[in-house]
Design a protein around this motif. Structure first.
Motif, PDB file in Angstrom:
ATOM      1  N   GLN A 154     -49.930 -14.483  -4.752  1.00 55.80           N
ATOM      2  CA  GLN A 154     -51.355 -14.155  -4.863  1.00 55.80           C
ATOM      3  C   GLN A 154     -52.182 -14.832  -3.775  1.00 55.80           C
ATOM      4  O   GLN A 154     -53.152 -14.252  -3.281  1.00 55.80           O
ATOM      5  CB  GLN A 154     -51.857 -14.531  -6.252  1.00 55.80           C
ATOM      6  CG  GLN A 154     -51.313 -13.609  -7.341  1.00 55.80           C
ATOM      7  CD  GLN A 154     -51.914 -13.877  -8.711  1.00 55.80           C
ATOM      8  OE1 GLN A 154     -52.556 -14.895  -8.936  1.00 55.80           O
ATOM      9  NE2 GLN A 154     -51.679 -12.958  -9.646  1.00 55.80           N
ATOM     10  N   GLN A 182     -51.461 -12.730  -0.722  1.00 58.08           N
ATOM     11  CA  GLN A 182     -52.077 -11.410  -0.877  1.00 58.08           C
ATOM     12  C   GLN A 182     -53.583 -11.484  -0.675  1.00 58.08           C
ATOM     13  O   GLN A 182     -54.201 -10.561  -0.123  1.00 58.08           O
ATOM     14  CB  GLN A 182     -51.763 -10.842  -2.266  1.00 58.08           C
ATOM     15  CG  GLN A 182     -52.205  -9.396  -2.465  1.00 58.08           C
ATOM     16  CD  GLN A 182     -51.483  -8.441  -1.540  1.00 58.08           C
ATOM     17  OE1 GLN A 182     -50.261  -8.463  -1.460  1.00 58.08           O
ATOM     18  NE2 GLN A 182     -52.241  -7.596  -0.834  1.00 58.08           N
ATOM     19  N   PHE A 183     -54.178 -12.590  -1.109  1.00 62.82           N
ATOM     20  CA  PHE A 183     -55.615 -12.796  -0.942  1.00 62.82           C
ATOM     21  C   PHE A 183     -55.979 -12.770   0.546  1.00 62.82           C
ATOM     22  O   PHE A 183     -56.998 -12.204   0.939  1.00 62.82           O
ATOM     23  CB  PHE A 183     -56.021 -14.136  -1.570  1.00 62.82           C
ATOM     24  CG  PHE A 183     -57.493 -14.406  -1.562  1.00 62.82           C
ATOM     25  CD1 PHE A 183     -58.341 -13.748  -2.442  1.00 62.82           C
ATOM     26  CD2 PHE A 183     -58.042 -15.314  -0.673  1.00 62.82           C
ATOM     27  CE1 PHE A 183     -59.705 -13.992  -2.439  1.00 62.82           C
ATOM     28  CE2 PHE A 183     -59.407 -15.577  -0.668  1.00 62.82           C
ATOM     29  CZ  PHE A 183     -60.236 -14.906  -1.553  1.00 62.82           C
ATOM     30  N   VAL A 213     -54.021 -11.320   2.962  1.00 69.37           N
ATOM     31  CA  VAL A 213     -53.692  -9.973   3.441  1.00 69.37           C
ATOM     32  C   VAL A 213     -54.841  -9.009   3.142  1.00 69.37           C
ATOM     33  O   VAL A 213     -55.218  -8.187   3.991  1.00 69.37           O
ATOM     34  CB  VAL A 213     -52.383  -9.467   2.792  1.00 69.37           C
ATOM     35  CG1 VAL A 213     -52.163  -7.986   3.112  1.00 69.37           C
ATOM     36  CG2 VAL A 213     -51.198 -10.300   3.271  1.00 69.37           C
ATOM     37  N   ASP A 214     -55.406  -9.120   1.943  1.00 69.68           N
ATOM     38  CA  ASP A 214     -56.511  -8.240   1.538  1.00 69.68           C
ATOM     39  C   ASP A 214     -57.740  -8.433   2.419  1.00 69.68           C
ATOM     40  O   ASP A 214     -58.619  -7.556   2.456  1.00 69.68           O
ATOM     41  CB  ASP A 214     -56.886  -8.492   0.074  1.00 69.68           C
ATOM     42  CG  ASP A 214     -55.827  -7.999  -0.899  1.00 69.68           C
ATOM     43  OD1 ASP A 214     -54.949  -7.213  -0.480  1.00 69.68           O
ATOM     44  OD2 ASP A 214     -55.857  -8.418  -2.068  1.00 69.68           O
ATOM     45  N   ARG A 215     -57.807  -9.549   3.113  1.00 71.98           N
ATOM     46  CA  ARG A 215     -58.940  -9.836   4.000  1.00 71.98           C
ATOM     47  C   ARG A 215     -58.569  -9.635   5.467  1.00 71.98           C
ATOM     48  O   ARG A 215     -59.199 -10.194   6.359  1.00 71.98           O
ATOM     49  CB  ARG A 215     -59.465 -11.250   3.728  1.00 71.98           C
ATOM     50  CG  ARG A 215     -60.400 -11.259   2.526  1.00 71.98           C
ATOM     51  CD  ARG A 215     -60.368 -12.519   1.705  1.00 71.98           C
ATOM     52  NE  ARG A 215     -61.155 -12.301   0.476  1.00 71.98           N
ATOM     53  CZ  ARG A 215     -60.691 -11.633  -0.589  1.00 71.98           C
ATOM     54  NH1 ARG A 215     -59.469 -11.136  -0.586  1.00 71.98           N
ATOM     55  NH2 ARG A 215     -61.452 -11.449  -1.651  1.00 71.98           N
ATOM     56  N   ALA A 243     -46.313  -5.868   1.957  1.00 70.01           N
ATOM     57  CA  ALA A 243     -47.380  -5.311   2.797  1.00 70.01           C
ATOM     58  C   ALA A 243     -46.833  -4.805   4.130  1.00 70.01           C
ATOM     59  O   ALA A 243     -47.606  -4.304   4.972  1.00 70.01           O
ATOM     60  CB  ALA A 243     -48.460  -6.367   3.038  1.00 70.01           C
ATOM     61  N   GLU A 265     -62.965 -12.881   6.304  1.00 71.78           N
ATOM     62  CA  GLU A 265     -62.337 -11.638   6.776  1.00 71.78           C
ATOM     63  C   GLU A 265     -61.843 -11.846   8.206  1.00 71.78           C
ATOM     64  O   GLU A 265     -62.517 -12.486   9.027  1.00 71.78           O
ATOM     65  CB  GLU A 265     -63.364 -10.495   6.770  1.00 71.78           C
ATOM     66  CG  GLU A 265     -63.902 -10.157   5.381  1.00 71.78           C
ATOM     67  CD  GLU A 265     -62.951  -9.292   4.582  1.00 71.78           C
ATOM     68  OE1 GLU A 265     -62.062  -8.667   5.202  1.00 71.78           O
ATOM     69  OE2 GLU A 265     -63.094  -9.247   3.346  1.00 71.78           O
TER      70      GLU A 265
END
Length: 339
Positions: free
Chosen positions: A174, A177-178, A180-182, A213, A334
């Motif tokens: 997680q 992933q946090f 990656v999501d940014r 991903a 980001e």
């Protein structure tokens, strides 16, 4: 004038035998009755004669908390262990148990300390605050059938060991992933421990998130020798990461300082996420985005599970998973960089 068991029983509206069983945390008494009687004991200021009780039962009414070898400044200063001791001490106090701490600079000395505490009947059982491979301490406890609870995931005998832990693989996944999501694609995993199970689990989670991903993974960046700190500059130049997953908050602070020396600014061109949500995450700006592992609950549940063993309410291995939550602060933004 000291308060007697009779006075406690009268105010609580129970028999004196019930008060005695509550003092001994007997399994025949319901949790509701125990809470009621303990509340009255606290209100009246009643203190059980623990020494006399122990003499008759051949018990110590004490829990041993075993810390890992304190062989580095990070270990010595890591608040995880102090917070764990605090939680164990608070929970143990509810059943009139005291807490003794076993610590040492190396495993050989630590094992001798634990052996002495056990053989001299200084404690009734132990809580280990770490999990490493080929640990002589856990081997001694397991082989001699000494009651203990492990904070962490055991390397072997999982079906027979009582342990309390977070889902560390999920934590690593997680956290990654946090990032990656940014928009982060070049992410490194950084650690100063490679023996503890939590490193392997969090690193596996890191790999899983990146593979899912379709992004590249890198070997864990390990800081075990002084030269590793010098090699980190070359690693940054070669990989050109935009984000780091760091093993815990205290080490994250050091890595952020190191990255700054090499020309990186957090979070402007290097995002950082870590674990534990300790006091170090908010000591200096930028505040660290961290995953809270709920140390207090880990310590509390570990104590409860040890008490279950001491009172013969638990005779086989059991796993208890403590939930976690991500605390968003200032070190992750980001990613707008293109490599």
């Amino acid at each position: 004038m000291s308060i007697t068991v009779k006075e406690v029983a009268k105010k609580a509206g129970v028999a004196t035998s019930t008060v005695s069983r509550v003092i001994n945390d007997h399994p025949s008494i319901s949790e509701e009755t125990k809470r009621k009687v303990r509340k009255v004991m606290a209100e009246l200021g009643y203190v059980p004669n623990v020494a006399a009780r122990n003499l008759g039962k051949q018990i110590a009414s004490a829990i041993g908390v075993i810390l890992p070898p304190l062989d580095s400044k990070e270990r010595l200063g890591n608040p995880f262990y102090l917070e764990t001791i605090e939680a164990v001490n608070e929970e143990a106090g509810l059943v009139q148990m005291s807490v003794a701490v076993a610590s040492a600079p190396d495993f050989a000395t630590l094992l001798e300390n634990v052996k002495r505490m056990h053989l001299q009947k200084q404690v009734d059982g132990f809580i280990l605050t770490y999990s490493v491979n080929h640990d002589p301490v856990i081997a001694y406890l397991y082989e001699n059938k000494i009651p203990f609870t492990l904070i962490g995931q055991p390397y072997e005998h999982e079906e027979n060991i009582v342990y309390v832990d977070n889902d560390n693989q999920l934590l690593g996944k997680q956290a990654t992933q946090f990032l990656v999501d940014r928009g982060h694609e070049r992410i490194l995993f950084v650690t100063n421990t490679t023996r503890e199970n939590l490193y392997f689990e969090r690193y596996f989670g890191y790999q899983k998130a990146l593979m899912m991903a379709g992004l590249p993974t890198w070997p864990g960046v390990k800081f075990e020798e002084p030269e590793d700190y010098l090699a980190f500059e070359e690693t940054l130049k070669t990989v050109k990461p935009t984000a780091l997953v760091v093993i815990d908050d205290l080490f994250a602070m050091r890595i952020m300082q190191l990255a700054s020396m090499y020309g990186y600014k957090v979070p402007e061109n290097l995002s950082v996420i870590s674990f534990n949500n300790s006091i170090f995450s908010t000591l200096t700006h930028p505040y660290i985005t961290s995953i809270d592992v709920d140390v207090a609950r880990l310590g509390k549940l570990a104590t409860q599970k040890l008490m279950d063993q001491l009172n013969n309410r638990l005779t086989t291995g059991v796993k208890v998973i403590v939930p976690h939550r991500l605390i968003l602060r200032e070190t992750v933004i980001e990613n707008e960089m293109t490599v």
